[in-house]
Enzyme design. Structure first.
Site, PDB file in Angstrom:
ATOM      1  CG  HIS A   1      -4.938 -21.366 -17.106  1.00 54.65           C
ATOM      2  ND1 HIS A   1      -5.195 -20.499 -18.137  1.00 54.65           N
ATOM      3  CD2 HIS A   1      -6.057 -22.137 -16.980  1.00 54.65           C
ATOM      4  CE1 HIS A   1      -6.410 -20.745 -18.615  1.00 54.65           C
ATOM      5  NE2 HIS A   1      -6.946 -21.734 -17.933  1.00 54.65           N
ATOM      6  CB  ALA A   2      -3.786 -16.279 -16.203  1.00 53.34           C
TER       7      ALA A   2
END
Lengths: 222, 243
Positions: free
Chosen positions: B168-169
């Protein structure tokens, strides 16, 4: 009585989105100002409110009555870029310009809305230079993109995707409260920047929420 | 002879812009130098005036075929970049923004322009002003260490994602930053590892195996660093099936 037509992400949606964003900023100006006074110079609320009011005024000009999506986004971009004071206007302006480059002419489909959010995020990261966790609007944008992509992958409708993006942005903005500012004026505050959300991130959250609400709001609905 | 490459000066200060323009004009009398500074432009107030920057570039390009812009700081650079982006289709490569110290770079640029150099050559000349100030230690590559005789070696490895939330980010950002620091081109499942969004688009989940490939003089270091980071889960909670 005929059913309301399915909402579409077209130029009319862009107009509604901008109008709703302008209204929300006007309503929330006190809150945004307070956030910015805590960690900045307090003019963020005024800047975004003025920027989006200018967009609405510009889009009301006759030349935009029949403009396509990219042209409309470019007009939004140009208006924001020329906003004086603060970095949010120019950064959001670069976001809409990048979005204009990847947008289709008439109607955005689900995957194109996600692409639009990605383009906006990329533009803000490269123009502004902020990384995730720096406590800026990037944190709201990235969370929005992530949520929107998950929704798209799960087969979400356009409405779902926009709602997910809005929810993501809101969560991203909330998360900035626990971050130490690493950019701009706030970065000089150190620990004092903790506990308060970044106003730029909050603005992105308001703007993307307006995108979602405006999408579902057609002439037939209240 | 066509007019020399023009120079546009953008500053938060009208005074500074005009002062630098005077300096440049002294050493480059045939070069068109346009100062833009302050908000509103030309006043004594400090700030950047987007419309004036756009107007200044436009009027310069109506007089010369190519121009180079020097902007002093932060929002001047951002506004100038925005103007160039907005007018990309009209101006294209006719106008460029220089990445160089404001005064020293502009001076080198003016001299280059006076001798008839193109915009590309003027930007090149200006960038030399910055190099004399850089004290970055050069990273030592495998080739210099004598460890690797092939300049472009390809390395690849498969690694399982173990952290609960996958790529994810946050991990995407960590990887992108790492990949950007090596003299190597790195791909993860074919995606450019220096792009946070490209990595996120992979939507790689815990338990998934990804292929990391690296090419270039620091391919080995880049691959090792990134594979290790993925295998260790980025300091995040590990997915329960992989403990």
């Amino acid at each position: 009585m005929p059913q309301s037509p399915e909402p579409v992400a077209d130029v009319a949606w862009l107009h509604r989105w901008m109008a709703m964003t302008a209204d929300r900023f006007a309503a929330d100006i006190a809150e945004l100002t307070a956030l910015d006074e805590h960690i900045g110079d307090g003019d963020h609320g005024r800047n975004v409110q003025r920027g989006f009011a200018a967009i609405v005024a510009r889009l009301e000009q006759p030349e935009y009555a029949y403009a396509d999506v990219p042209t409309t986004m470019r007009a939004i971009a140009a208006t924001l870029m020329a906003q004086i004071g603060g970095i949010s206007g120019p950064l959001l302006g670069s976001a809409f310009l990048r979005a204009a480059k990847v947008a289709p002419r008439e109607v955005l489909h689900a995957d194109q809305v996600v692409t639009m959010l990605e383009a906006m995020t990329e533009a803000v990261m490269s123009r502004g230079g902020a990384a995730p966790g720096d406590k800026t609007m990037v944190d709201a944008f990235l969370a929005a993109v992530e949520a929107a992509e998950i929704s798209l992958a799960d087969g979400g409708s356009l409405s779902d995707i926009l709602a997910a993006g809005a929810a993501g942005a809101k969560a991203g903005a909330e998360a900035t409260a626990d971050m130490l500012a690493a950019r701009g004026r706030a970065s000089h505050l150190g620990e004092r920047s903790l506990g308060v959300r970044d106003p730029g991130a909050v603005s992105v959250s308001i703007m993307l929420d307006a995108a979602s609400v405006a999408f579902n709001q057609t002439e037939e609905t209240e | 002879m066509s007019k020399p490459t023009g120079i546009v000066i953008v500053s938060h200060s009208g005074l500074l812009a005009r002062g630098l323009a005077d300096l440049l004009q002294q050493m480059a009398e045939d070069v068109i130098v346009t100062p833009i500074g302050g908000f509103p432009a030309g006043s004594d107030n400090l700030g950047t005036d987007f419309d004036a920057i756009a107007g200044g570039i436009s009027s310069t390009l109506s007089r010369v075929s190519e121009a180079v812009v020097f902007a002093d700081l932060g929002s001047a650079v951002l506004s100038t970049r925005n103007v160039l982006d907005l007018h990309e289709d009209e101006y294209g490569p006719r106008v460029r923004i220089a990445t160089a110290p404001f005064v020293e770079g502009a001076v080198l640029a003016a001299v280059a322009a006076q001798t008839g150099k193109s915009a590309a050559e003027v930007v090149e000349a200006a960038s030399e002003a910055g190099q004399s100030w850089t004290a970055e230690p050069e990273s030592v590559s495998d080739a210099e260490l004598g460890l690797d005789h092939h300049e472009h070696t390809q390395h690849r490895a498969d690694v399982t994602i173990v952290n609960e939330l996958g790529l994810h980010a946050r991990p995407a950002a960590l990887i992108a930053k790492m990949a950007g620091g090596f003299d190597a081109r790195v791909l993860i499942n074919g995606a450019d590892a220096t792009s946070i969004l490209a990595i996120m688009r992979l939507a790689a989940q815990a338990g998934q195996i990804v292929t990391v490939e690296a090419e270039g003089s620091q391919a080995q270091q880049a691959l090792a660093a990134i594979v290790t980071a993925i295998a260790e889960g980025f300091g995040e909670p590990i997915s329960s099936t992989h403990e």
